[in-house]
Write an enzyme that holds these catalytic residues in place. Structure first.
Site, PDB file in Angstrom:
ATOM      1  N   PHE A  26       0.832  -1.199   0.000  1.00  0.00           N
ATOM      2  CA  PHE A  26       0.000   0.000   0.000  1.00  0.00           C
ATOM      3  C   PHE A  26       0.871   1.256   0.000  1.00  0.00           C
ATOM      4  O   PHE A  26       1.756   1.405   0.838  1.00  0.00           O
ATOM      5  CB  PHE A  26      -0.888  -0.026   1.244  1.00  0.00           C
ATOM      6  N   SER A  94       3.835  -6.830   2.575  1.00  0.00           N
ATOM      7  CA  SER A  94       2.856  -6.013   3.291  1.00  0.00           C
ATOM      8  C   SER A  94       1.447  -6.234   2.728  1.00  0.00           C
ATOM      9  O   SER A  94       0.969  -7.370   2.713  1.00  0.00           O
ATOM     10  CB  SER A  94       3.273  -4.542   3.214  1.00  0.00           C
ATOM     11  N   MET A  95       0.770  -5.184   2.226  1.00  0.00           N
ATOM     12  CA  MET A  95      -0.534  -5.398   1.623  1.00  0.00           C
ATOM     13  C   MET A  95      -0.428  -6.318   0.408  1.00  0.00           C
ATOM     14  O   MET A  95      -1.398  -7.001   0.048  1.00  0.00           O
ATOM     15  CB  MET A  95      -1.186  -4.074   1.215  1.00  0.00           C
ATOM     16  N   ASP A 195       9.186  -4.213  13.294  1.00  0.00           N
ATOM     17  CA  ASP A 195       8.460  -3.669  12.142  1.00  0.00           C
ATOM     18  C   ASP A 195       7.640  -2.487  12.644  1.00  0.00           C
ATOM     19  O   ASP A 195       6.798  -2.649  13.532  1.00  0.00           O
ATOM     20  CB  ASP A 195       7.554  -4.753  11.547  1.00  0.00           C
ATOM     21  N   HIS A 225      10.288  -3.061   8.163  1.00  0.00           N
ATOM     22  CA  HIS A 225       9.131  -3.472   7.371  1.00  0.00           C
ATOM     23  C   HIS A 225       9.470  -3.801   5.912  1.00  0.00           C
ATOM     24  O   HIS A 225       9.066  -4.840   5.397  1.00  0.00           O
ATOM     25  CB  HIS A 225       8.057  -2.384   7.415  1.00  0.00           C
TER      26      HIS A 225
END
Length: 253
Positions: A26, A94-95, A195, A225
């Site tokens: 994202f 992530s996303m 993270d 992250h």
């Protein structure tokens, strides 16, 4: 709107046996996972990294998109890979990991395995409460890119997060969290010990909710992250390649 330099999608035609879709996160772009894609491509795999709608240009463009648009983009690429390759794997950061897990839940046996890095599964509770109304009062908030421990690398992404898109992200995370039991494929989860964007509990949620029996967890000790650009990047690349090739060989490739 012109793309930001480095945000171009990645497509490499390699093996007709094995294809891999990798999704960025994202407000990010293919730049954050490009070295991962290149590593796999250099070893002969067919690789696709789409640019998700609303990304790679300016944050205002993300404001008018939603999770349905982002999912449609990766779903389209999976169908394209299935026409090109005998086996298809999905991966993401992530996303992007969230989207990969939804692809696995929806496509079933058409997906041979899933590899995710710091997958997002929950939305911060306090911020989430205010989004349904707040998104109509405030257009954006501070960006969340470049959570990287290593000196030097930077993630190309938006310095602002549009709140309409954040509200849609929240809906996506809730949806996919409920779909995790539908994930049955072999699964590789790589997550950072520290993270500042996605809590480590999100990976624990994935590991505890999927129905997969072939599950590997790797803890990344030296990265934040955006681990695909951080100290543990080579481990991510090597572990995911070994995961994919093991499964491909077991299937008779």
């Amino acid at each position: 709107m012109p793309l930001l330099p480095g945000c171009e999608p990645v497509r490499h035609d390699g093996s007709a046996d094995t294809g891999v879709l990798i999704s960025h996160g994202f407000t990010g772009s293919p730049q954050s996972v490009r070295p991962w894609a290149q590593y796999l491509a250099d070893r002969g795999l067919t690789v696709s990294v789409p640019l998700l709608p609303g990304h790679g240009t300016r944050w205002e463009d993300l404001q008018i998109t939603g999770w349905q648009d982002w999912y449609a983009a990766v779903d389209h690429e999976v169908h394209a890979l299935r026409r090109r390759c005998r086996q298809v794997f999905v991966a993401g950061l992530s996303m992007g990991g969230t989207l990969a897990l939804r692809l696995a839940a929806k496509h079933g046996d058409a997906i041979s395995g899933v590899a995710v890095v710091n997958p997002a599964m929950t939305f911060p509770r306090l911020q989430g409460y205010g989004l349904p109304v707040g998104r109509y009062l405030v257009r954006s908030t501070r960006g969340i890119t470049s959570d990287i421990r290593k000196e030097g690398p930077r993630e190309i992404g938006y310095t602002r997060v549009p709140l309409h898109a954040a509200h849609s992200l929240r809906a996506l995370l809730r949806l996919v969290s409920g779909e995790l039991p539908q994930v049955t494929q072999p699964l590789l989860v790589l997550h950072s010990r520290v993270d500042h964007v996605v809590p480590p509990g999100d990976s624990a949620l994935v590991l505890g909710s999927v129905s997969s029996t072939d599950v590997t967890e790797t803890v990344l000790e030296r990265s934040y992250h955006v681990a695909t650009l951080d100290h543990d990047a080579e481990r991510i690349f090597a572990d995911s390649y070994a995961f994919i090739t093991r499964l491909a060989e077991e299937d008779g490739t």
